[in-house]
Motif scaffolding. Sequence first.
Motif, PDB file in Angstrom:
ATOM      1  N   ARG A 178       0.873  -1.160  -0.162  1.00  0.00           N
ATOM      2  CA  ARG A 178      -0.063  -0.049  -0.002  1.00  0.00           C
ATOM      3  C   ARG A 178       0.978   1.223   0.146  1.00  0.00           C
ATOM      4  NH1 ARG A 178      -0.050   1.914   5.445  1.00  0.00           N
ATOM      5  NH2 ARG A 178       0.466   0.496   7.072  1.00  0.00           N
ATOM      6  N   GLN A 181       3.108   2.942   3.041  1.00  0.00           N
ATOM      7  CA  GLN A 181       3.258   1.741   4.077  1.00  0.00           C
ATOM      8  C   GLN A 181       4.337   1.932   5.164  1.00  0.00           C
ATOM      9  OE1 GLN A 181       2.517  -2.333   3.022  1.00  0.00           O
ATOM     10  NE2 GLN A 181       4.493  -2.777   3.632  1.00  0.00           N
ATOM     11  N   PRO A 186      -2.795   1.968   7.790  1.00  0.00           N
ATOM     12  CA  PRO A 186      -3.403   1.666   6.623  1.00  0.00           C
ATOM     13  C   PRO A 186      -4.761   2.592   6.430  1.00  0.00           C
ATOM     14  CG  PRO A 186      -3.184  -0.309   7.855  1.00  0.00           C
ATOM     15  CD  PRO A 186      -2.581   0.688   8.656  1.00  0.00           C
ATOM     16  N   GLU A 187      -5.301   3.346   7.607  1.00  0.00           N
ATOM     17  CA  GLU A 187      -6.365   4.166   7.341  1.00  0.00           C
ATOM     18  C   GLU A 187      -5.996   5.329   6.714  1.00  0.00           C
ATOM     19  OE1 GLU A 187      -7.072   1.478  10.906  1.00  0.00           O
ATOM     20  OE2 GLU A 187      -5.490   2.410  10.224  1.00  0.00           O
ATOM     21  N   SER A 189      -3.498   5.583   4.378  1.00  0.00           N
ATOM     22  CA  SER A 189      -3.392   5.075   3.309  1.00  0.00           C
ATOM     23  C   SER A 189      -4.881   5.060   2.447  1.00  0.00           C
ATOM     24  CB  SER A 189      -2.672   3.683   3.145  1.00  0.00           C
ATOM     25  OG  SER A 189      -1.361   3.639   3.783  1.00  0.00           O
ATOM     26  N   ASP A 190      -5.634   4.629   3.170  1.00  0.00           N
ATOM     27  CA  ASP A 190      -6.892   4.612   2.309  1.00  0.00           C
ATOM     28  C   ASP A 190      -7.401   5.708   2.107  1.00  0.00           C
ATOM     29  OD1 ASP A 190      -6.747   1.832   2.837  1.00  0.00           O
ATOM     30  OD2 ASP A 190      -8.195   1.704   4.576  1.00  0.00           O
ATOM     31  N   TYR A 191      -7.272   6.588   2.955  1.00  0.00           N
ATOM     32  CA  TYR A 191      -7.784   8.077   2.961  1.00  0.00           C
ATOM     33  C   TYR A 191      -7.134   8.647   1.426  1.00  0.00           C
ATOM     34  CZ  TYR A 191      -8.657  12.988   3.903  1.00  0.00           C
ATOM     35  OH  TYR A 191      -9.155  14.396   3.765  1.00  0.00           O
ATOM     36  N   ARG A 193      -5.481   7.251  -0.795  1.00  0.00           N
ATOM     37  CA  ARG A 193      -5.479   6.550  -2.016  1.00  0.00           C
ATOM     38  C   ARG A 193      -6.910   6.979  -2.594  1.00  0.00           C
ATOM     39  NH1 ARG A 193      -6.539   2.062   0.086  1.00  0.00           N
ATOM     40  NH2 ARG A 193      -4.408   1.145   0.004  1.00  0.00           N
ATOM     41  N   ALA A 194      -8.030   6.923  -1.758  1.00  0.00           N
ATOM     42  CA  ALA A 194      -9.361   7.542  -2.341  1.00  0.00           C
ATOM     43  C   ALA A 194      -9.209   9.073  -2.935  1.00  0.00           C
ATOM     44  CB  ALA A 194     -10.189   7.359  -1.097  1.00  0.00           C
ATOM     45  N   GLU A 205      -0.909  -0.649  -6.338  1.00  0.00           N
ATOM     46  CA  GLU A 205      -0.130  -1.061  -5.291  1.00  0.00           C
ATOM     47  C   GLU A 205       0.381  -2.566  -5.431  1.00  0.00           C
ATOM     48  OE1 GLU A 205      -2.062   1.576  -1.701  1.00  0.00           O
ATOM     49  OE2 GLU A 205      -3.309   0.369  -2.953  1.00  0.00           O
TER      50      GLU A 205
END
Length: 404
Positions: A178, A181, A186-187, A189-191, A193-194, A205
């Motif tokens: 991700r 990393q 991860p939270e 990273s998710d933000y 990425r979106a 990734e």
Amino acid sequence: MQHVVVIGAGQAGASLVAKLRSEGFDGAITLIGGESVPPYQRPPLSKAYLLGDMAEDRLYLRPAAFYADQNIALRLGTRVKAVDTVTRTVTLDTDEAITYDALALTTGSQPNRLPTSIGGDLANVFTVRDLQDADAMAPHFAAGKRALIIGGGYIGLEAAAVAAKRGVQVTLVEMADRILQRVAAPETSDYFRALHSAHGVDIREGVGLKALTGDGSVTGAELTDGTTLDLDFAIVGVGITPDMALAESAGVTLDNGIATDAHGRTSDPHIWAAGDCASLVFKGQRIRLESVGNAIDQAEVVAQNIMGKDLDYVPKPWFWSDQYDCKLQIAGLNMGYDSVIVRKGDADGVQSHWYYAGDELLAVDAMNDPRNYMIGKRLIEAGRSPDKAAIADPATDMKALLKA
């Protein structure tokens, strides 16, 4: 009269010499920099400057006249090729020798580059580290161009944001599972990425670069999953390495950078270090802090210790990143976290991520949430850890946590 020589005219070097004078040091000061421009801010290079929203002179930390006014000899476009610790002499690339009573190494870091064997020396393959890098790549940020960004850390993501805002077709590859990393949960990273996906960036990734291709200039890329891309340019954002060459040749102890004690002194009693190149002990681990805040604070403590004040440097880590209309602010270091509490704000895209090790608050990532960033920063610096349930509860009066 004492002579302090500072090698490296970045944020740390500029802060160190300014602090010497403001603290009343009346000896000679020489600041040596390899670039031809006065010390300047680097973070805007991958943000406002690359977007064309900031002129070059606004990058300068101080007007060029400041150094002359403060009787600081500013040697620009100059490199040091040797340090002799016995005679306490630095030799410049012009063969001029300068003696010192105290030497400060604020040499910063160098961007990691791609090997020549996979196309790293092709034209239009860029890194984002100095003014020359930003000036070289800026003309390529035009609508319809195709770019590959290698590396999903903050530098790569910031460059992706600028490119996408300019209408560039952006593909970003990250070899790890991700983006972010190495530095974030991860939270977070998710933000991001979106956020990037919403702006049209193609994030891949778990995919690396096999090779860049082209005859003299990059025109394409082969990825590790077998896909190929047509390109106009590429940006390499795969981390940095502390610039330790002079320290190593001088026989100074190295350990994840130029090893310093709590005062910023190296293994040589007459040599100090600060900024990206310097490592220090924090919570029992020897680390480097790659940030503007650390460069300033550590350099200012070193300046005072050169003057004999014997102050311990206690870092208060903070970082930031600007991507599109999102301002990320980070307080603390998340090393060793085992849980993350997500707190969402009232407005879309406003949230904060609170890192804990057991019940101890370690760090906060705040996205467009300056209020909770400041609350988290003050709690961390005070060594206070609010109950995780309180952070998770949307009804919690966060400001009241500072008084609890």
